[in-house]
Motif scaffolding. Structure first.
Motif, PDB file in Angstrom:
ATOM      1  N   GLU A 198      -4.452   8.777  -0.098  1.00  0.00           N
ATOM      2  CA  GLU A 198      -4.838   8.681  -1.056  1.00  0.00           C
ATOM      3  C   GLU A 198      -5.191   7.028  -0.529  1.00  0.00           C
ATOM      4  O   GLU A 198      -4.535   5.446  -1.586  1.00  0.00           O
ATOM      5  CB  GLU A 198      -4.093   7.673  -2.547  1.00  0.00           C
ATOM      6  N   TYR A 203      -2.331   4.349  -4.968  1.00  0.00           N
ATOM      7  CA  TYR A 203      -0.360   5.142  -5.054  1.00  0.00           C
ATOM      8  C   TYR A 203      -0.468   6.054  -3.342  1.00  0.00           C
ATOM      9  O   TYR A 203       0.078   6.568  -3.445  1.00  0.00           O
ATOM     10  CB  TYR A 203      -0.602   6.803  -5.724  1.00  0.00           C
ATOM     11  N   SER A 205       0.309   6.021   0.712  1.00  0.00           N
ATOM     12  CA  SER A 205       0.846   6.034   0.563  1.00  0.00           C
ATOM     13  C   SER A 205       0.979   6.972   2.436  1.00  0.00           C
ATOM     14  O   SER A 205       0.097   7.415   2.455  1.00  0.00           O
ATOM     15  CB  SER A 205       2.057   7.359   0.675  1.00  0.00           C
ATOM     16  N   TYR A 223       4.460  15.251  -5.831  1.00  0.00           N
ATOM     17  CA  TYR A 223       3.380  14.325  -5.219  1.00  0.00           C
ATOM     18  C   TYR A 223       3.064  14.029  -3.970  1.00  0.00           C
ATOM     19  O   TYR A 223       1.621  13.428  -3.826  1.00  0.00           O
ATOM     20  CB  TYR A 223       4.224  13.087  -6.175  1.00  0.00           C
TER      21      TYR A 223
END
Length: 285
Positions: A198, A203, A205, A223
């Motif tokens: 992402e 979000y 990471s 996730y």
């Protein structure tokens, strides 16, 4: 350096225009000017690109251009428009066009018939991930998506196992765990891998570890495998060329004849004052 602030659109010109991979603020001023001024925008998905154009109040007409029609009627239709004096901006759903997206056939045809092609710099998920990976970036090999089926994927990885430069893969949310497992089986469990997910989004990471540990980390939280994913994989050269002294390699070879690898690596590391992980990684490749 050209410090001109105003973009002048030329007739009969194809502009290759990168668009943001997540954060709309990453689009360049020049890209916006081109999209605003060209005759037509060739878009992979007009609904997706329409949201971008709406955000920046751009009303340029769009033309559907994707994998399924590029080599059929779409390229010929765009060439006719370009030869008639229109200007065209080529965009993909996100990032730099032609990088794992349609467009190379059109660009090649433009070169053949003398249509000018103007590339704009901009967002690219693979390069963005590489810049934050902390893995050698002086040489790298972009592979894109691995095959979807297990056998084809493992066959492809087998061809890449001894590639010296850093490897860059894109991966699907639905195949990430399977692909990491296949990397372990072909590359070994300690090959270092960065998972960038992402990028530029809320979000985002970026996490790196030996691939067996990375897979375990992904499996801990559902996730961690969601979203747009780039894998940056340490090249083979990094595993076999970590400035290991020749004396240390000789010691390791002798000790391995009598001891398990881990113990041989640990003793060699103590004798020669080097990291045991380097010796261990060297031995299992």
């Amino acid at each position: 350096m050209n410090t001109t602030n105003q973009t002048v659109i030329s007739a009969s010109t194809l502009y290759v225009v990168p668009t943001p991979i997540g954060n709309l603020g990453d689009i360049t001023y020049r890209a916006l000017e081109v999209l605003q001024q060209v005759s037509i925008i060739a878009a992979e998905d007009t609904r997706h690109t329409g949201l971008l154009l709406q955000h920046f109040a751009i009303k340029t007409n769009m033309f559907i251009f994707h994998d399924h029609n590029e080599k059929k009627q779409a390229t010929n239709q765009l060439l006719k428009k370009l030869q008639a004096g229109q200007s065209v901006a080529l965009v993909s759903n996100a990032g730099t066009p032609l990088i794992n997206d349609p467009g190379y056939h059109l660009v090649r045809c433009c070169h053949k018939v003398g249509i000018k092609v103007v590339p704009l710099p901009g967002a690219c998920a693979a390069i963005t991930a590489l810049s934050a990976a902390g893995i050698a970036s002086d040489r790298f090999y972009y592979e894109g998506f691995l095959p979807a089926t297990k056998k084809a994927r493992k066959d492809r990885l087998q061809l890449l196992v001894k590639v010296l430069p850093t490897l860059i893969f894109l991966e699907s949310t639905y195949r990430l765990k399977e692909s990491l497992a296949d990397i372990i089986s072909i590359f070994g469990s300690v090959r270092y891998v960065i998972l960038a997910r992402e990028l530029t989004k809320i979000y985002e990471s970026i996490y790196g570890a030996p691939v067996k540990e990375l897979l375990a980390w992904v499996q801990e939280d559902k996730y961690r495998s969601r979203g747009e994913i780039v894998l940056i994989v340490e090249g083979y050269k990094a595993l076999i060329n970590d400035s290991i002294p020749a004396e240390a390699l000789r010691t390791l070879t002798l000790l391995q004849q009598e001891l398990p690898l881990k113990k041989a690596a640990a003793l060699t590391a103590k004798i020669h004052s080097i990291k045991k992980n380097i010796l261990y990684r060297y031995s299992i490749v």
